[in-house]
Motif scaffolding. Structure first.
Motif, mmCIF file in Angstrom:
data_model
loop_
_atom_site.group_PDB
_atom_site.id
_atom_site.type_symbol
_atom_site.label_atom_id
_atom_site.label_comp_id
_atom_site.label_asym_id
_atom_site.label_seq_id
_atom_site.Cartn_x
_atom_site.Cartn_y
_atom_site.Cartn_z
ATOM 1 N N THR A 1 -0.356 13.900 4.241
ATOM 2 C CA THR A 1 -1.292 13.508 3.187
ATOM 3 C C THR A 1 -1.592 12.018 3.256
ATOM 4 O O THR A 1 -2.752 11.604 3.145
ATOM 5 C CB THR A 1 -0.726 13.886 1.804
ATOM 6 N N VAL A 2 -0.561 11.218 3.454
ATOM 7 C CA VAL A 2 -0.753 9.767 3.545
ATOM 8 C C VAL A 2 -1.627 9.435 4.754
ATOM 9 O O VAL A 2 -2.571 8.642 4.663
ATOM 10 C CB VAL A 2 0.604 9.033 3.620
ATOM 11 N N ALA A 3 -1.351 10.053 5.884
ATOM 12 C CA ALA A 3 -2.152 9.814 7.093
ATOM 13 C C ALA A 3 -3.610 10.207 6.851
ATOM 14 O O ALA A 3 -4.537 9.490 7.252
ATOM 15 C CB ALA A 3 -1.571 10.583 8.275
ATOM 16 N N SER A 4 -3.814 11.323 6.175
ATOM 17 C CA SER A 4 -5.173 11.786 5.881
ATOM 18 C C SER A 4 -5.917 10.792 4.997
ATOM 19 O O SER A 4 -7.097 10.511 5.222
ATOM 20 C CB SER A 4 -5.106 13.155 5.203
ATOM 21 N N GLU A 5 -5.235 10.238 4.012
ATOM 22 C CA GLU A 5 -5.866 9.250 3.130
ATOM 23 C C GLU A 5 -6.278 8.001 3.915
ATOM 24 O O GLU A 5 -7.351 7.449 3.694
ATOM 25 C CB GLU A 5 -4.916 8.863 1.987
ATOM 26 N N PHE A 6 -5.434 7.565 4.817
ATOM 27 C CA PHE A 6 -5.782 6.399 5.631
ATOM 28 C C PHE A 6 -6.938 6.703 6.580
ATOM 29 O O PHE A 6 -7.782 5.850 6.831
ATOM 30 C CB PHE A 6 -4.563 5.867 6.399
ATOM 31 N N ARG A 7 -6.997 7.924 7.093
ATOM 32 C CA ARG A 7 -8.127 8.320 7.945
ATOM 33 C C ARG A 7 -9.429 8.272 7.142
ATOM 34 O O ARG A 7 -10.429 7.755 7.616
ATOM 35 C CB ARG A 7 -7.921 9.742 8.500
ATOM 36 N N GLU A 8 -9.387 8.801 5.924
ATOM 37 C CA GLU A 8 -10.578 8.792 5.069
ATOM 38 C C GLU A 8 -11.007 7.377 4.715
ATOM 39 O O GLU A 8 -12.178 7.117 4.485
ATOM 40 C CB GLU A 8 -10.332 9.592 3.789
ATOM 41 N N ALA A 9 -10.033 6.461 4.689
ATOM 42 C CA ALA A 9 -10.337 5.058 4.379
ATOM 43 C C ALA A 9 -10.869 4.307 5.594
ATOM 44 O O ALA A 9 -11.204 3.133 5.496
ATOM 45 C CB ALA A 9 -9.100 4.364 3.825
ATOM 46 N N GLY A 10 -10.932 4.991 6.748
ATOM 47 C CA GLY A 10 -11.535 4.375 7.924
ATOM 48 C C GLY A 10 -10.570 3.893 8.988
ATOM 49 O O GLY A 10 -10.988 3.307 9.985
ATOM 50 N N PHE A 11 -9.275 4.132 8.817
ATOM 51 C CA PHE A 11 -8.307 3.727 9.829
ATOM 52 C C PHE A 11 -8.352 4.698 11.006
ATOM 53 O O PHE A 11 -8.710 5.863 10.838
ATOM 54 C CB PHE A 11 -6.891 3.721 9.242
ATOM 55 N N SER A 12 -7.968 4.228 12.171
ATOM 56 C CA SER A 12 -7.895 5.109 13.345
ATOM 57 C C SER A 12 -6.793 6.146 13.135
ATOM 58 O O SER A 12 -5.904 5.965 12.294
ATOM 59 C CB SER A 12 -7.598 4.299 14.605
ATOM 60 N N ILE A 13 -6.846 7.207 13.922
ATOM 61 C CA ILE A 13 -5.812 8.244 13.834
ATOM 62 C C ILE A 13 -4.443 7.647 14.116
ATOM 63 O O ILE A 13 -3.479 7.888 13.381
ATOM 64 C CB ILE A 13 -6.112 9.399 14.815
ATOM 65 N N GLU A 14 -4.349 6.836 15.163
ATOM 66 C CA GLU A 14 -3.073 6.245 15.541
ATOM 67 C C GLU A 14 -2.525 5.350 14.435
ATOM 68 O O GLU A 14 -1.339 5.420 14.087
ATOM 69 C CB GLU A 14 -3.205 5.441 16.843
ATOM 70 N N ALA A 15 -3.386 4.505 13.876
ATOM 71 C CA ALA A 15 -2.948 3.614 12.801
ATOM 72 C C ALA A 15 -2.562 4.417 11.563
ATOM 73 O O ALA A 15 -1.557 4.111 10.913
ATOM 74 C CB ALA A 15 -4.047 2.607 12.463
ATOM 75 N N SER A 16 -3.331 5.440 11.252
ATOM 76 C CA SER A 16 -3.043 6.272 10.076
ATOM 77 C C SER A 16 -1.680 6.935 10.183
ATOM 78 O O SER A 16 -0.900 6.934 9.227
ATOM 79 C CB SER A 16 -4.115 7.347 9.906
ATOM 80 N N VAL A 17 -1.395 7.488 11.339
ATOM 81 C CA VAL A 17 -0.108 8.158 11.552
ATOM 82 C C VAL A 17 1.033 7.150 11.492
ATOM 83 O O VAL A 17 2.064 7.392 10.849
ATOM 84 C CB VAL A 17 -0.113 8.929 12.895
ATOM 85 N N ALA A 18 0.856 5.997 12.124
ATOM 86 C CA ALA A 18 1.906 4.974 12.115
ATOM 87 C C ALA A 18 2.177 4.464 10.706
ATOM 88 O O ALA A 18 3.336 4.337 10.287
ATOM 89 C CB ALA A 18 1.521 3.810 13.036
ATOM 90 N N ILE A 19 1.126 4.186 9.955
ATOM 91 C CA ILE A 19 1.294 3.702 8.576
ATOM 92 C C ILE A 19 1.957 4.776 7.723
ATOM 93 O O ILE A 19 2.839 4.481 6.911
ATOM 94 C CB ILE A 19 -0.062 3.282 7.977
#
Length: 104
Positions: free
Chosen positions: A17-35
């Motif tokens: 869920t957190v990764a998905s929110e970061f993806r929706e905010a415009g982060f790359s997949i890699e950055a979203s997963v890492a964050i």
């Protein structure tokens, strides 16, 4: 990551869920997963073993900020559908946002 493995599916769901929110905010997949991994691991290390109450009002504040950011004065109906709210509620959130932040 032993914390993540020992906590089971709930932690994996939170991470996704957190990764998905970061993806929706415009982060790359890699950055979203890492964050997401870092965020969830930090939560687990601080809260591990505890029961935590997450108030809905916290989610509503986040939702309202997001709606205000996405609003452009012409997309109330789209936002209402996206967030499953009435168009009048979207318009109220935007009005409240203007008063609090003085923009849009």
């Amino acid at each position: 990551m032993t914390t993540k493995q020992s906590s089971g599916l709930c932690v994996a769901d939170l991470e996704a869920t957190v990764a998905s929110e970061f993806r929706e905010a415009g982060f790359s997949i890699e950055a979203s997963v890492a964050i997401a991994e870092l965020s969830v691991c930090a939560l687990c290390s601080v809260l591990g073993g505890s029961q935590v109450y997450w108030p809905k009002t916290m989610l509503n504040r986040y939702r309202d900020r997001r709606i205000y950011q996405l609003a452009n004065g012409h997309n109330s109906a789209e936002l209402a559908q996206q967030f499953d709210l009435a168009k009048s509620r979207i318009e109220q959130i935007v009005r409240d946002g203007r008063q609090k932040r003085g923009r849009l």
